[in-house]
Scaffold this motif. Structure first.
Motif, PDB file in Angstrom:
ATOM      1  N   MET A  15      49.450   4.893 -16.899  1.00  0.00           N
ATOM      2  CA  MET A  15      48.481   5.974 -17.102  1.00  0.00           C
ATOM      3  C   MET A  15      47.778   6.320 -15.790  1.00  0.00           C
ATOM      4  SD  MET A  15      48.506   7.208 -20.130  1.00  0.00           S
ATOM      5  CE  MET A  15      46.927   7.997 -20.277  1.00  0.00           C
ATOM      6  N   LYS A  16      47.384   5.301 -15.023  1.00  0.00           N
ATOM      7  CA  LYS A  16      46.735   5.552 -13.737  1.00  0.00           C
ATOM      8  C   LYS A  16      47.685   6.306 -12.801  1.00  0.00           C
ATOM      9  CE  LYS A  16      43.650   1.568 -13.761  1.00  0.00           C
ATOM     10  NZ  LYS A  16      43.385   0.236 -13.191  1.00  0.00           N
ATOM     11  N   LEU A  17      48.943   5.878 -12.806  1.00  0.00           N
ATOM     12  CA  LEU A  17      49.944   6.527 -11.977  1.00  0.00           C
ATOM     13  C   LEU A  17      50.118   7.993 -12.358  1.00  0.00           C
ATOM     14  CD1 LEU A  17      52.095   6.028  -9.748  1.00  0.00           C
ATOM     15  CD2 LEU A  17      53.679   5.444 -11.570  1.00  0.00           C
ATOM     16  N   LEU A  18      50.217   8.264 -13.649  1.00  0.00           N
ATOM     17  CA  LEU A  18      50.374   9.641 -14.122  1.00  0.00           C
ATOM     18  C   LEU A  18      49.153  10.500 -13.798  1.00  0.00           C
ATOM     19  CD1 LEU A  18      52.089   9.008 -17.562  1.00  0.00           C
ATOM     20  CD2 LEU A  18      53.131  10.011 -15.536  1.00  0.00           C
ATOM     21  N   LEU A  19      47.969   9.933 -13.963  1.00  0.00           N
ATOM     22  CA  LEU A  19      46.742  10.673 -13.638  1.00  0.00           C
ATOM     23  C   LEU A  19      46.665  10.996 -12.147  1.00  0.00           C
ATOM     24  CD1 LEU A  19      44.143   8.863 -15.911  1.00  0.00           C
ATOM     25  CD2 LEU A  19      44.995  11.197 -16.157  1.00  0.00           C
ATOM     26  N   PHE A  33      43.244  18.892  -7.722  1.00  0.00           N
ATOM     27  CA  PHE A  33      43.306  18.101  -6.488  1.00  0.00           C
ATOM     28  C   PHE A  33      42.154  17.111  -6.433  1.00  0.00           C
ATOM     29  CE2 PHE A  33      42.136  17.324  -2.074  1.00  0.00           C
ATOM     30  CZ  PHE A  33      43.348  16.911  -1.542  1.00  0.00           C
ATOM     31  N   ASN A  34      42.474  15.854  -6.153  1.00  0.00           N
ATOM     32  CA  ASN A  34      41.466  14.805  -6.030  1.00  0.00           C
ATOM     33  C   ASN A  34      41.947  13.831  -4.957  1.00  0.00           C
ATOM     34  OD1 ASN A  34      40.142  12.217  -6.427  1.00  0.00           O
ATOM     35  ND2 ASN A  34      39.298  13.111  -8.293  1.00  0.00           N
ATOM     36  N   LYS A  35      41.275  13.857  -3.818  1.00  0.00           N
ATOM     37  CA  LYS A  35      41.675  13.068  -2.658  1.00  0.00           C
ATOM     38  C   LYS A  35      41.694  11.567  -2.963  1.00  0.00           C
ATOM     39  CE  LYS A  35      39.848  12.068   1.906  1.00  0.00           C
ATOM     40  NZ  LYS A  35      38.856  12.443   2.888  1.00  0.00           N
ATOM     41  N   GLU A  36      40.693  11.069  -3.658  1.00  0.00           N
ATOM     42  CA  GLU A  36      40.607   9.636  -3.954  1.00  0.00           C
ATOM     43  C   GLU A  36      41.770   9.192  -4.856  1.00  0.00           C
ATOM     44  OE1 GLU A  36      37.856  11.715  -4.297  1.00  0.00           O
ATOM     45  OE2 GLU A  36      37.093  11.078  -2.338  1.00  0.00           O
ATOM     46  N   ASN A  37      42.100  10.006  -5.849  1.00  0.00           N
ATOM     47  CA  ASN A  37      43.212   9.656  -6.736  1.00  0.00           C
ATOM     48  C   ASN A  37      44.549   9.697  -6.002  1.00  0.00           C
ATOM     49  OD1 ASN A  37      41.714   9.084  -8.985  1.00  0.00           O
ATOM     50  ND2 ASN A  37      42.029  11.061  -9.961  1.00  0.00           N
ATOM     51  N   LEU A  38      44.690  10.599  -5.055  1.00  0.00           N
ATOM     52  CA  LEU A  38      45.936  10.666  -4.295  1.00  0.00           C
ATOM     53  C   LEU A  38      46.068   9.477  -3.346  1.00  0.00           C
ATOM     54  CD1 LEU A  38      46.135  14.499  -3.676  1.00  0.00           C
ATOM     55  CD2 LEU A  38      47.540  13.124  -5.207  1.00  0.00           C
ATOM     56  N   ILE A  39      44.969   9.024  -2.806  1.00  0.00           N
ATOM     57  CA  ILE A  39      44.999   7.795  -1.993  1.00  0.00           C
ATOM     58  C   ILE A  39      45.329   6.606  -2.898  1.00  0.00           C
ATOM     59  CG2 ILE A  39      43.599   6.217  -0.605  1.00  0.00           C
ATOM     60  CD1 ILE A  39      42.196   8.754   0.525  1.00  0.00           C
ATOM     61  N   ARG A  40      44.788   6.594  -4.104  1.00  0.00           N
ATOM     62  CA  ARG A  40      45.112   5.555  -5.090  1.00  0.00           C
ATOM     63  C   ARG A  40      46.608   5.601  -5.429  1.00  0.00           C
ATOM     64  NH1 ARG A  40      41.442   6.492  -9.395  1.00  0.00           N
ATOM     65  NH2 ARG A  40      39.886   5.699  -7.970  1.00  0.00           N
ATOM     66  N   LEU A  41      47.167   6.804  -5.521  1.00  0.00           N
ATOM     67  CA  LEU A  41      48.598   6.954  -5.776  1.00  0.00           C
ATOM     68  C   LEU A  41      49.410   6.309  -4.652  1.00  0.00           C
ATOM     69  CD1 LEU A  41      51.004   8.190  -7.347  1.00  0.00           C
ATOM     70  CD2 LEU A  41      50.633  10.299  -6.057  1.00  0.00           C
TER      71      LEU A  41
END
Length: 172
Positions: A15-19, A33-41
């Motif tokens: 789920m985290k990966l998909l988000l 677009f969410n910079k923090e989530n893309l860094i998490r990706l």
């Protein structure tokens, strides 16, 4: 109801990966677009992104969103695949190489997931109760043959039999 169904089908990590992947969606002028989530990706792919790459990625993402939202050429894109194509055409993959790697990995995710589903499904067929004591090497070889059966169907049985006979005579 949909969230409950998603929770039933996917693990928390999935789920985290998909988000995180949804943050690359170019629709609605990159509204997700969410910079923090893309860094998490990027953290999900430690072989692709070093610690230094992760620090650089933050700067690239900030510049990337300003650059892409600033012009009209990327405003009409509706999916990640089209985004990747347009980035290559406009040479943005050279300017933002780490962001482009994230996009490529996001495009590979459904394919990799489908392949794993096929492998696990085949494993249940190949490794039945009767063959439960099968070793890893034998199971791996059997799975390759089962999954790639259309390739193996083209090989003549005589060729396979001669190959095994040659192996047997070499051992003697």
């Amino acid at each position: 109801m949909q969230l409950t169904e998603l929770d039933d089908h996917f693990t928390e990590t999935s789920m985290k990966l998909l988000l995180c992947v949804t943050c690359l969606n170019p629709g609605d002028s990159f509204s997700t677009f969410n910079k923090e989530n893309l860094i998490r990706l990027a953290h999900f792919y430690p072989n692709e992104f070093s610690i230094v790459d992760l620090m650089i990625l933050g700067n690239q993402l900030a510049t990337y969103i300003i650059d892409l939202c600033g012009g009209d050429e990327f405003s009409s894109i509706g999916c990640i695949a089209s985004l990747a194509e347009k980035m290559v055409k406009r040479k943005k993959n050279v300017i933002f190489p780490l962001v482009y790697i994230l996009i490529k990995l996001s495009l590979l995710l459904p394919v990799a997931t489908a392949i794993m589903e096929i492998v696990f499904s085949a494993m249940h067929i190949v490794k039945s109760r009767l063959r439960n004591r099968m070793g890893d090497k034998w199971m791996n070889d059997s799975l390759v043959i089962y999954i790639e059966k259309d390739i193996f169907d083209k090989i003549d049985n005589e060729v396979i039999m001669k190959r095994f006979q040659n192996i047997k005579t070499q051992r003697e």
